[in-house]
Design an enzyme around this catalytic site. Structure first.
Site, mmCIF file in Angstrom:
data_model
loop_
_atom_site.group_PDB
_atom_site.id
_atom_site.type_symbol
_atom_site.label_atom_id
_atom_site.label_comp_id
_atom_site.label_asym_id
_atom_site.label_seq_id
_atom_site.Cartn_x
_atom_site.Cartn_y
_atom_site.Cartn_z
ATOM 1 N N ALA A 63 34.300 59.555 61.111
ATOM 2 C CA ALA A 63 34.735 58.262 61.650
ATOM 3 C C ALA A 63 33.578 57.295 61.863
ATOM 4 O O ALA A 63 33.784 56.155 62.281
ATOM 5 C CB ALA A 63 35.478 58.481 62.964
ATOM 6 N N ARG A 94 23.656 52.965 58.289
ATOM 7 C CA ARG A 94 22.390 53.153 57.569
ATOM 8 C C ARG A 94 22.573 53.180 56.053
ATOM 9 O O ARG A 94 21.611 53.118 55.306
ATOM 10 C CB ARG A 94 21.713 54.451 58.057
ATOM 11 C CG ARG A 94 21.112 54.321 59.440
ATOM 12 C CD ARG A 94 20.727 55.666 60.022
ATOM 13 N NE ARG A 94 21.887 56.398 60.534
ATOM 14 C CZ ARG A 94 21.836 57.616 61.098
ATOM 15 N NH1 ARG A 94 20.679 58.226 61.214
ATOM 16 N NH2 ARG A 94 22.933 58.203 61.542
ATOM 17 N N TYR A 121 34.604 54.343 15.238
ATOM 18 C CA TYR A 121 35.413 54.267 16.451
ATOM 19 C C TYR A 121 36.784 54.835 16.126
ATOM 20 O O TYR A 121 37.507 54.298 15.274
ATOM 21 C CB TYR A 121 35.559 52.822 16.972
ATOM 22 C CG TYR A 121 36.579 52.789 18.099
ATOM 23 C CD1 TYR A 121 36.364 53.533 19.249
ATOM 24 C CD2 TYR A 121 37.768 52.080 17.976
ATOM 25 C CE1 TYR A 121 37.315 53.576 20.263
ATOM 26 C CE2 TYR A 121 38.726 52.121 18.993
ATOM 27 C CZ TYR A 121 38.482 52.872 20.128
ATOM 28 O OH TYR A 121 39.416 52.930 21.123
ATOM 29 N N ASN A 161 38.131 64.124 6.465
ATOM 30 C CA ASN A 161 36.758 63.654 6.569
ATOM 31 C C ASN A 161 36.771 62.144 6.816
ATOM 32 O O ASN A 161 37.387 61.385 6.065
ATOM 33 C CB ASN A 161 36.018 63.964 5.261
ATOM 34 C CG ASN A 161 34.545 63.659 5.378
ATOM 35 O OD1 ASN A 161 33.748 64.521 5.715
ATOM 36 N ND2 ASN A 161 34.190 62.406 5.129
HETATM 37 C C1 UD1 Z 1 24.221 63.919 64.218
HETATM 38 C C2 UD1 Z 1 23.765 64.667 65.491
HETATM 39 C C3 UD1 Z 1 22.297 65.053 65.327
HETATM 40 C C4 UD1 Z 1 22.131 65.910 64.082
HETATM 41 C C5 UD1 Z 1 22.719 65.223 62.836
HETATM 42 C C6 UD1 Z 1 22.775 66.201 61.689
HETATM 43 C C7 UD1 Z 1 24.999 63.729 67.375
HETATM 44 C C8 UD1 Z 1 24.965 62.841 68.552
HETATM 45 N N1 UD1 Z 1 23.896 63.796 66.646
HETATM 46 O O1 UD1 Z 1 23.407 62.758 64.120
HETATM 47 O O2 UD1 Z 1 21.862 65.773 66.487
HETATM 48 O O3 UD1 Z 1 20.756 66.195 63.894
HETATM 49 O O4 UD1 Z 1 24.066 64.782 63.078
HETATM 50 O O5 UD1 Z 1 23.188 65.600 60.510
HETATM 51 O O6 UD1 Z 1 26.013 64.357 67.146
HETATM 52 N N2 UD1 Z 1 31.062 60.271 63.466
HETATM 53 C C9 UD1 Z 1 32.337 60.110 63.943
HETATM 54 N N3 UD1 Z 1 32.548 59.234 64.966
HETATM 55 C C10 UD1 Z 1 31.534 58.530 65.542
HETATM 56 C C11 UD1 Z 1 30.226 58.737 65.055
HETATM 57 C C12 UD1 Z 1 30.015 59.618 64.017
HETATM 58 O O7 UD1 Z 1 33.280 60.732 63.444
HETATM 59 O O8 UD1 Z 1 31.813 57.752 66.458
HETATM 60 C C13 UD1 Z 1 30.866 61.190 62.311
HETATM 61 C C14 UD1 Z 1 30.189 60.492 61.143
HETATM 62 O O9 UD1 Z 1 31.165 59.955 60.252
HETATM 63 C C15 UD1 Z 1 29.404 61.626 60.492
HETATM 64 C C16 UD1 Z 1 29.136 62.575 61.648
HETATM 65 O O10 UD1 Z 1 29.996 62.219 62.699
HETATM 66 O O11 UD1 Z 1 30.143 62.307 59.491
HETATM 67 C C17 UD1 Z 1 27.714 62.463 62.147
HETATM 68 O O12 UD1 Z 1 27.445 61.116 62.488
HETATM 69 P P1 UD1 Z 1 26.064 60.450 62.186
HETATM 70 O O13 UD1 Z 1 26.084 59.066 62.679
HETATM 71 O O14 UD1 Z 1 25.640 60.717 60.804
HETATM 72 O O15 UD1 Z 1 25.172 61.308 63.205
HETATM 73 P P2 UD1 Z 1 23.636 61.542 63.075
HETATM 74 O O16 UD1 Z 1 22.929 60.372 63.627
HETATM 75 O O17 UD1 Z 1 23.305 61.966 61.707
HETATM 76 MG MG MG Z 2 24.352 62.100 59.857
#
Ligand code: UD1
Ligand code: MG
Length: 446
Positions: A10, A15, A347, A358
């Site tokens: 979600a 990034r 083609y 052929n």
């Molecule tokens: C997260 C972990 C971090 C870990 C890393 C590994 C937390 C707070 N941090 O960081 O410790 O090292 O993963 O990859 O958990 N997502 C939601 N809802 C939200 C936010 C995120 O479903 O509100 C989902 C994103 O879609 C994603 C996953 O959670 O698939 C991780 O979110 P992301 O923002 O990538 O977390 P990281 O900063 O990578």
């Molecule tokens: Mg992540």
């Protein structure tokens, strides 16, 4: 295995700097989230996906792939409960979403390289909380894990970390297994007092530590558990996925020349003895049986058997090719070729060509009239001379000879010879009406 799987997908994925949601970015032709769901389905029949940003798009993409599987989609209350912890909260009181089994495996949707066996090894740890970690030379972007006496002491997100915490190289891989009561007890206690004002799932770990629940970190393979947060990580993950797919194919007996230059996708299947030269791309659902694909050929959504293709041929979707030789600069689309030779520069679109035929250099099926596509049917033992145009729809019977340069506009009966050419005229000395004769010819004529 009695475990429910929750996949977090979600997040906004800011990034990635893209309008496309992060988990829909593709690796080897398939959306990142596809891979997590595929592996999850190998270990559980209770899969939950948490969505928010562009949830309809993501739901549609996933439902399209896994039509016959039971997947429950949840929409995160993102405005009230943002963050990886918030993703699991449903209702007013931060209670976890309801799942079928007593244990829950939590996966991030941005981990396309994770494999079933690794998930199974985490599930097999008999502990109320299982947390995966790995060590990285450059840990930037990940939550840092403080380990004391071989137990997890705390997790600090990069944005909340001091310089000395940032230098810790053990990081949270983002995959956990929680007993149901752990989530039920601790999720409602998670708050958003941090730099991002989010509810962190990782805070559950810290709360458990405070309550003296021991958490042993499980060290996992850092490459397979990598999280994709940026486009450069996406490209890196794709290169790792390709390495994996190519190794699988080679272990199964496929010869690959300069394998680093070969691109294949997960639905490409090889059987028998196949040889793939450098720069070949094979995309989508393809079955390649006992065939040799020469350098820089592209094959999409097609099946090949006992054939050799290329170099530099383009086999577009919908081709069924067997016992056939296709040479350089030949483009095929939606063709059935059985026992055919098409050696150069052609083609062939929307056509069936039968055994022993052929196709000369430069033969074109003119399949498109500007509005519709039409079929070309060619029988057995047909010899089509170079630079022939076949204006579809057209039927050419068996045992037909078509003279070079012919424009075929009418159906041809079995056994016919076809030729449509302007009669050749030779005008003696005509060249010199346009160009000066060279000196030796001038002298001879003097
Ligand atoms: C997260 C972990 C971090 C870990 C890393 C590994 C937390 C707070 N941090 O960081 O410790 O090292 O993963 O990859 O958990 N997502 C939601 N809802 C939200 C936010 C995120 O479903 O509100 C989902 C994103 O879609 C994603 C996953 O959670 O698939 C991780 O979110 P992301 O923002 O990538 O977390 P990281 O900063 O990578
Ligand atoms: Mg992540």
């Amino acid at each position: 295995m009695s475990v429910s799987v929750v996949i977090l997908a979600a997040g906004a994925g800011t990034r990635m700097k893209s309008l496309t949601p992060k988990v829909l970015h593709k690796i080897c032709g398939k959306e990142m989230l596809f891979y997590s769901v595929q592996e999850a389905l190998k270990i559980s029949d209770d899969i939950h996906i948490i969505l928010f940003h562009q949830y309809e798009r993501i739901k549609e993409a996933i439902e399209n792939y896994f039509k016959n599987s039971k997947i429950t989609f949840h929409i995160q209350n993102h405005l009230k409960y943002p963050g990886t912890g918030g993703a699991l909260m449903e209702g007013e009181d931060q209670k976890p979403i309801s799942t079928k089994y007593d244990r829950t495996l939590i996966l991030n949707g941005d981990m396309p390289l994770i494999k079933k066996d690794e998930l199974l090894s985490l599930i097999s740890c008999e502990s109320a909380v299982v947390m995966s970690v790995f060590t990285l030379e450059n840990p930037s972007g990940y939550g840092r894990v403080v380990i004391k006496d071989q137990k997890v002491h705390s997790i600090i997100e990069e944005k909340d970390a001091t310089e000395s915490i940032k230098s810790i190289c053990v990081v949270n891989a983002g995959v956990y297994v929680f007993d149901k009561y752990i989530l039920g007890n601790y999720l409602p206690k998670v708050n958003n007092n941090n730099a991002q004002k989010e509810y962190y799932l990782t805070d559950i770990i810290s709360l458990c530590v405070q309550d003296k629940i021991d958490i042993k970190p499980v060290f996992v393979n850092e490459e397979n558990f990598m999280g994709v947060n940026s486009k450069s990580q996406l490209v890196y993950a794709e290169s790792k996925m390709l390495e994996y797919l190519r190794n699988e194919a080679m272990n199964q007996g496929v010869i690959m020349h300069l394998p680093d230059t070969i691109y294949i996708e997960p639905e490409v299947v090889f059987e028998g003895e196949c040889e793939i030269e450098n720069g070949v791309h094979i995309k989508g659902k393809c079955k390649i049986i006992n065939s040799h694909i020469k350098a820089h050929t592209i094959i999409e959504e097609s099946n090949l058997k006992d054939s050799d293709i290329g170099p530099m041929a383009h086999i577009r979707p919908g081709c069924e090719i067997s016992n056939t030789h296709i040479g350089n600069f030949v483009e095929l689309k939606a063709c059935n070729l059985n026992g055919v030779k098409a050696g150069h520069l052609s083609y062939l679109g929307d056509c069936n060509i039968d055994e022993g035929s052929n196709i000369g250099a430069g033969v074109i099926t003119c399949n498109y009239d500007g509005k519709k596509k039409h079929k070309t049917i060619i029988g057995k033992n047909v010899f089509i001379g170079s630079d022939t145009q076949l204006i579809a729809p057209i039927n050419i019977g068996s045992n037909v000879l078509i003279g070079s340069g012919t424009t075929v506009t009418k159906d041809v009966n079995e056994g016919d010879l076809v030729i449509s050419r302007v009669k050749q005229e030779n005008k003696p000395g005509g060249f010199y009406r346009f160009f000066q004769p060279p000196k030796e010819i001038q002298k001879k004529n003097d």
